[in-house]
Scaffold this motif. Structure first.
Motif, PDB file in Angstrom:
ATOM      1  N   UNK A  68      54.131  72.749 -15.344  1.00  0.00           N
ATOM      2  CA  UNK A  68      54.603  73.353 -16.590  1.00  0.00           C
ATOM      3  C   UNK A  68      54.165  72.518 -17.791  1.00  0.00           C
ATOM      4  N   UNK A  69      54.319  71.205 -17.687  1.00  0.00           N
ATOM      5  CA  UNK A  69      53.941  70.326 -18.800  1.00  0.00           C
ATOM      6  C   UNK A  69      52.432  70.341 -19.034  1.00  0.00           C
ATOM      7  N   UNK A  70      51.650  70.325 -17.962  1.00  0.00           N
ATOM      8  CA  UNK A  70      50.193  70.343 -18.110  1.00  0.00           C
ATOM      9  C   UNK A  70      49.722  71.644 -18.738  1.00  0.00           C
ATOM     10  N   UNK A  71      50.337  72.752 -18.330  1.00  0.00           N
ATOM     11  CA  UNK A  71      49.929  74.033 -18.896  1.00  0.00           C
ATOM     12  C   UNK A  71      50.294  74.130 -20.370  1.00  0.00           C
ATOM     13  N   UNK A  72      51.434  73.583 -20.754  1.00  0.00           N
ATOM     14  CA  UNK A  72      51.814  73.561 -22.168  1.00  0.00           C
ATOM     15  C   UNK A  72      50.867  72.672 -22.971  1.00  0.00           C
ATOM     16  N   UNK A  73      50.391  71.608 -22.326  1.00  0.00           N
ATOM     17  CA  UNK A  73      49.491  70.677 -23.001  1.00  0.00           C
ATOM     18  C   UNK A  73      48.031  71.081 -22.936  1.00  0.00           C
ATOM     19  N   UNK A  74      47.731  72.222 -22.312  1.00  0.00           N
ATOM     20  CA  UNK A  74      46.360  72.696 -22.248  1.00  0.00           C
ATOM     21  C   UNK A  74      45.491  71.940 -21.255  1.00  0.00           C
ATOM     22  N   UNK A  77      43.109  71.826 -15.609  1.00  0.00           N
ATOM     23  CA  UNK A  77      42.545  71.186 -14.410  1.00  0.00           C
ATOM     24  C   UNK A  77      43.593  70.327 -13.708  1.00  0.00           C
ATOM     25  N   UNK A  78      44.451  69.660 -14.490  1.00  0.00           N
ATOM     26  CA  UNK A  78      45.527  68.864 -13.889  1.00  0.00           C
ATOM     27  C   UNK A  78      46.592  69.771 -13.276  1.00  0.00           C
ATOM     28  N   UNK A  79      46.887  70.878 -13.943  1.00  0.00           N
ATOM     29  CA  UNK A  79      47.852  71.839 -13.407  1.00  0.00           C
ATOM     30  C   UNK A  79      47.348  72.421 -12.090  1.00  0.00           C
ATOM     31  N   UNK A  80      46.066  72.712 -12.013  1.00  0.00           N
ATOM     32  CA  UNK A  80      45.488  73.257 -10.782  1.00  0.00           C
ATOM     33  C   UNK A  80      45.582  72.248  -9.638  1.00  0.00           C
TER      34      UNK A  80
END
Length: 150
Positions: A68-74, A77-80
């Motif tokens: 969630x945090x990675x997706x909010x931060x754009x 690749x880390x979210x994946x």
């Protein structure tokens, strides 16, 4: 036993050259080992499977928060990468109860304990955790218990 499944998955991932799975399984083993060390200083766990499931659930929860945090931060690749780890970890978790089954379990416990209002939430949650901890996400169950008691 879950520990055996994890060890077998690591060996299979190493043989197959699957780096993502191998890395995720190594993280799982490290987390379990840390939990084992913590358990030595405190009360020994009643059930080894419950200890491993608790560790796995905690790992999934941490990774979902990170996603969630990675997706909010754009940082897709880390979210994946985190999503890949979640998929590997969830392979070792017991099947989770559906929302309907969870609600039915809550109603049964509520009736059994004679719970009538929010003042009984602690008792209902404790009993729910005792019976179904490995099959439930307790944070989601908490909302369902609140709804059932209000």
């Amino acid at each position: 036993m879950i520990r055996d499944d994890i060890k077998a998955a690591q060996i299979a991932a190493m043989k197959a050259g699957d780096k993502d799975t191998r890395n995720a399984v190594s993280l799982i083993q490290a987390a379990i080992k840390n939990r084992d060390i913590e358990a030595r200083t405190g009360k020994a766990p009643d059930d080894d499977e419950a200890l491993v499931v608790e560790v796995l659930q905690k790992m999934v929860k941490q990774r979902r928060e990170s996603i969630e945090m990675y997706e909010k931060g754009g940082r897709q690749e880390l979210a994946d990468a985190e999503k890949t780890e979640v998929a590997v970890i969830e392979r070792f978790l017991p099947a989770q109860l559906s929302e309907a089954d969870t609600t039915a379990a809550i109603e049964a416990i509520k009736t059994e304990l004679g719970a009538t209002g929010m003042k009984d939430m602690g008792r209902v949650m404790a009993e729910l955790k005792a019976r179904h901890a490995s099959e439930l996400d307790m944070s989601k169950a908490s909302g369902l218990v609140k709804a059932a008691l209000s």
